[in-house]
Motif scaffolding. Structure first.
Motif, short mmCIF file in Angstrom:
data_model
loop_
_atom_site.label_atom_id
_atom_site.label_comp_id
_atom_site.label_asym_id
_atom_site.label_seq_id
_atom_site.Cartn_x
_atom_site.Cartn_y
_atom_site.Cartn_z
N SER A 234 0.86 -1.19 0.00
CA SER A 234 0.00 0.00 0.00
C SER A 234 0.89 1.23 0.00
O SER A 234 1.98 1.22 0.59
CB SER A 234 -0.86 0.01 1.27
OG SER A 234 -1.50 1.27 1.44
N GLU B 66 -7.09 -0.75 8.86
CA GLU B 66 -8.12 -0.86 7.82
C GLU B 66 -7.51 -1.33 6.50
O GLU B 66 -8.11 -2.14 5.78
CB GLU B 66 -8.85 0.48 7.64
CG GLU B 66 -9.72 0.86 8.81
CD GLU B 66 -10.87 -0.10 9.03
OE1 GLU B 66 -11.46 -0.58 8.04
OE2 GLU B 66 -11.17 -0.38 10.20
N ILE B 67 -6.34 -0.82 6.16
CA ILE B 67 -5.65 -1.26 4.94
C ILE B 67 -5.32 -2.74 5.05
O ILE B 67 -5.53 -3.52 4.11
CB ILE B 67 -4.40 -0.40 4.67
CG1 ILE B 67 -4.81 1.04 4.32
CG2 ILE B 67 -3.56 -1.01 3.54
CD1 ILE B 67 -3.66 2.03 4.33
N ARG C 187 -9.22 -2.58 3.11
CA ARG C 187 -9.78 -1.28 2.69
C ARG C 187 -8.64 -0.39 2.25
O ARG C 187 -8.10 0.40 3.02
CB ARG C 187 -10.58 -0.65 3.83
CG ARG C 187 -11.86 -1.42 4.11
CD ARG C 187 -12.85 -0.64 4.89
NE ARG C 187 -13.28 0.54 4.12
CZ ARG C 187 -13.86 1.60 4.66
NH1 ARG C 187 -14.07 1.65 5.96
NH2 ARG C 187 -14.22 2.62 3.93
N HIS C 188 -8.26 -0.51 0.99
CA HIS C 188 -7.09 0.18 0.45
C HIS C 188 -7.34 1.67 0.23
O HIS C 188 -8.47 2.11 0.10
CB HIS C 188 -6.66 -0.49 -0.86
CG HIS C 188 -6.32 -1.93 -0.67
ND1 HIS C 188 -5.14 -2.33 -0.09
CD2 HIS C 188 -7.02 -3.05 -0.94
CE1 HIS C 188 -5.12 -3.64 -0.02
NE2 HIS C 188 -6.24 -4.11 -0.53
N ARG D 265 -11.06 9.40 -2.83
CA ARG D 265 -12.24 8.77 -2.23
C ARG D 265 -12.32 9.13 -0.74
O ARG D 265 -11.36 8.98 -0.01
CB ARG D 265 -12.19 7.26 -2.37
CG ARG D 265 -13.45 6.60 -1.78
CD ARG D 265 -13.47 5.12 -1.93
NE ARG D 265 -13.56 4.78 -3.34
CZ ARG D 265 -13.26 3.58 -3.82
NH1 ARG D 265 -12.85 2.61 -3.02
NH2 ARG D 265 -13.36 3.33 -5.11
N ARG E 107 -13.37 8.50 3.05
CA ARG E 107 -13.54 7.32 3.91
C ARG E 107 -13.86 7.81 5.31
O ARG E 107 -13.42 8.88 5.71
CB ARG E 107 -12.34 6.40 3.86
CG ARG E 107 -11.00 6.98 4.07
CD ARG E 107 -9.86 6.03 3.78
NE ARG E 107 -9.97 4.76 4.47
CZ ARG E 107 -9.46 3.62 4.01
NH1 ARG E 107 -8.81 3.59 2.87
NH2 ARG E 107 -9.59 2.51 4.67
N ASP F 121 -13.39 5.88 8.25
CA ASP F 121 -12.84 4.95 9.23
C ASP F 121 -11.52 5.41 9.83
O ASP F 121 -10.79 4.61 10.39
CB ASP F 121 -12.66 3.57 8.59
CG ASP F 121 -11.79 3.61 7.34
OD1 ASP F 121 -11.37 4.71 6.91
OD2 ASP F 121 -11.53 2.53 6.76
#
Length: 179
Positions: A61, A84-85, A89-90, A95, A97, A99
């Motif tokens: 990532s 999360e990654i 959830r990349h 975008r 997000r 979280d």
């Protein structure tokens, strides 16, 4: 000294590298946890920032960076984001997000490489050479406006650089003064 083999980060190189205590902590954290968070507290010269080291090595990532909040808050946000990654959830350019910071969205923006030397020296040292991908995690003002939105709080633009803009084209401020 630290010794490893294979890719180009400090965990994978086949050469001995001298590391100071901070470098050793970073390497240990990446090896044990998968990533480290480097925190630069605010001072008389400007706001603080924090960034990850190891997300690329461990999760393939981009590394992530945040600016303008208290260092411990950014550290917690980046740890949450890394979790999360790791869960799949990349980071995706542009975008929103929800979280990372409770009750506020954030947006990931791709950092222009002209900022790397000034802000992410620890990551550059860890990976031994570019290219390296970073994304800035941008947070909104109290009513949800991001720095690029009309009417956002002016202080928001001072606290968070627009790293998606090349350093030479960025408006003057504490971030452009860094070597």
């Amino acid at each position: 000294m630290f010794h490893q083999s294979a890719c180009h980060c400090l965990l994978c190189v086949e050469q001995e590298v001298e590391l100071d205590e901070s470098g050793l902590r970073t390497v240990r954290s990446v090896r044990d946890r998968g990533w480290a968070v480097v925190m630069v507290p605010e001072d008389e010269d400007g706001p603080g920032w924090a960034f990850t080291v190891g997300l690329w090595h461990t999760l393939r990532s981009p590394e992530a960076a945040m600016f303008g909040l208290r260092a411990d808050v950014m550290g917690n946000c980046l740890d949450t984001l890394a979790d999360e990654i790791a869960a799949g959830r990349h980071l995706v350019e542009g975008r929103e997000r929800d979280d990372v910071i409770r009750n506020y969205p954030v947006v990931a923006r791709t950092v222009d490489t002209s900022w790397y030397r000034s802000l992410f020296g620890t990551a550059l040292h860890f990976y031994q050479r570019p290219p390296l991908s970073f994304m800035e995690i941008v947070w909104p003002d109290a009513v949800g406006r991001f720095p690029w939105n009309d009417g956002c709080a002016p202080r928001l633009r001072e606290l968070q650089p627009a790293l998606w803009i090349p350093k030479g084209d960025h408006a003057p401020g504490p971030w452009t003064k860094l070597p």
